[in-house]
Design an enzyme around this catalytic site. Structure first.
Site, PDB file in Angstrom:
ATOM      1  N   ASN A 112      53.578  41.459  41.930  1.00 23.01           N
ATOM      2  CA  ASN A 112      53.904  42.376  43.093  1.00 23.01           C
ATOM      3  C   ASN A 112      54.974  41.730  43.962  1.00 23.01           C
ATOM      4  O   ASN A 112      55.573  40.463  43.593  1.00 23.01           O
ATOM      5  CB  ASN A 112      52.430  42.508  43.671  1.00 23.01           C
TER       6      ASN A 112
ATOM      7  N   ASP B 148      37.534  38.372  41.173  1.00 24.56           N
ATOM      8  CA  ASP B 148      37.851  38.566  42.668  1.00 24.56           C
ATOM      9  C   ASP B 148      37.529  36.940  43.241  1.00 24.56           C
ATOM     10  O   ASP B 148      36.390  36.623  43.620  1.00 24.56           O
ATOM     11  CB  ASP B 148      36.713  39.613  43.358  1.00 24.56           C
TER      12      ASP B 148
END
Ligand code: PMT
Length: 398
Positions: A205, A301
């Protein structure tokens, strides 16, 4: 163990406040050594600062006698914090340019300790584009700037340029009784992760690491022992920060798990890929098919795992959203069980990714604060203040 502060005194009328600063630093438990510029000695004598600090005051880089005691490299290594007060326009220019033309500027280059400046100068000099450019360069490098204050100046004019009072400087540094981060370990994640498709390609990203690096610098300048677990970034780590470089989300998870155990705070600024290719190809994927399908699996996570630790650190997450900023951030705060979340819009014209500026909406159970669009180092300072405030409330009333 007491905080070792190297106080650099520049040549401005505010140099007289250095005497009070040395005294009050000592009162708050710091060990202080003073270095003066040549001009500073026209405003206050080394003898005064020697008497107050209990140590010989240094000002000459080429003094064989003084260098035979604690040489300038040893002095640079000794410091936990380098505080320059007052920082004049000339001194800021020399520091911004990376000059080493006297003892103080040489020490500023040779140290890995956080550097904090308290500027003091005439308001026209402060507003001059040259000074503002130097200021921006220093901030970019993680230097923390305290002040200047507005008000009446020694020259009789009004405006920004007055050095903060010694008490205000010590409060901003959170030294002594109000020193919540001194000796505390803080772990910050920053930058993107790269998820390999094959040996030469990856999914990633647009995170540059700027927000996380700036925050790491701001927290290190508040006395924290800072560990920065960083995905690939072109940035240099801020002074006094230990960087652990990683590539993928799994590597970031392992690096965090290995170090978070004895951390007081965990701050997840990284833009971690939510998914990774299930089976990265061992060899470069050939373009002999018109279409290929990628099977992605969920990454762990990291933030959620740290927030679930019992006992765990004070945990701050970030939320990168393209719409309904507050609602989505609030949901993340609650479902992940965070102590605080800093939400930003990404992807649009003012999006937080890659850019030099950002704006944050900070939420915590029962409170919120909007931090307006500003350069990331300044925004990081404001967020660091808020984190310290909330962390203090949390430790007093867990
Ligand atoms: O690096 P810059 O160019 O300066 O840009 C800054 C930023 C936009 C990347 C930064 O301000 C930011 O928003 N970081 C969080 C990005 C993100 O991944 O947000 P999220 O809403 O997808 O994730 C929520 C939180 O969970 C984040 O704290 C993230 O670090 C964490 N997370 C997410 C996924 C995962 N597998 N593990 C995690 O720990």
């Amino acid at each position: 163990m007491s905080l070792k502060v190297l106080l650099g005194v520049g040549g401005g009328i505010a140099a007289y406040k250095a005497a009070e600063l040395v005294r009050r630093l000592g009162e708050r438990g710091a060990e202080v050594r003073v270095v003066m510029t040549a001009a500073a000695r026209s405003f206050i004598t080394p003898l005064t600062l020697q008497a107050l600090s209990g140590h010989e005051v240094r000002y000459d880089l080429l003094d064989p006698g003084a260098e035979a005691g604690m040489d300038h490299i040893t002095l640079a290594r000794w410091a936990d914090l380098v505080l320059v007060a007052p920082a004049t326009a000339d001194l800021m220019a020399r520091l911004a340019a990376g000059l080493a033309d006297d003892l103080l500027t040489t020490l500023a280059l040779a140290t890995t300790a956080p550097l904090v400046l308290a500027p003091a100068m005439n308001h026209h000099m402060w507003r001059h584009p040259a000074t503002q450019r130097n200021l921006a360069r220093l901030r970019e490098r993680g230097v923390r700037i305290l002040g200047p204050a507005q008000g009446e100046q020694a020259c009789g004019e009004q405006g920004p340029g007055r050095m903060l009072e010694p008490g205000e400087i010590l409060d901003a540094l959170a030294l002594g009784t109000g020193s919540p981060l001194a000796g505390r370990r803080v772990l910050v994640t920053a930058g993107p992760t790269r998820e390999a498709l094959d040996p030469v390609r990856y999914i990633s990203n647009h995170s540059s690491g700027r927000m996380g690096y700036a925050l790491a610098g701001s927290l290190a300048a508040r006395g924290a022992e800072l560990i920065l677990v960083s995905g690939p970034s072109a940035l240099d780590p801020p002074p006094g920060v230990e960087r652990i470089p990683v590539e993928s989300a799994l590597e970031m998870e392992a690096a965090v798990k290995a170090r978070v155990g004895n951390c007081a705070l965990f701050i997840a600024t990284a833009a971690v890929a939510d998914y990774r290719p299930q089976a990265p190809a061992a060899e470069k994927i050939k373009k002999n098919q018109t279409e290929i399908t990628l099977r992605l699996v969920r990454n762990p996570d990291i933030l959620g795992q740290v927030a679930a630790l019992e006992p765990g650190p004070f945990t701050v997450g970030f939320a990168a959203e393209t719409e309904e900023l507050e609602a989505h951030a609030l949901a993340k705060l609650r479902t992940k069980g965070l102590d605080m979340i800093a939400a930003n819009l990404v992807g649009g014209e003012t999006g937080g990714f890659e850019r030099a500026e950002n704006a944050l909406l900070v939420l915590w159970p029962g409170g919120r604060k909007a931090l307006p669009l500003s350069p990331k180092p300044r925004l990081a300072d404001a967020l660091a203040d808020l984190i310290v405030e909330r962390y203090l409330a949390y430790t007093r009333c867990p």
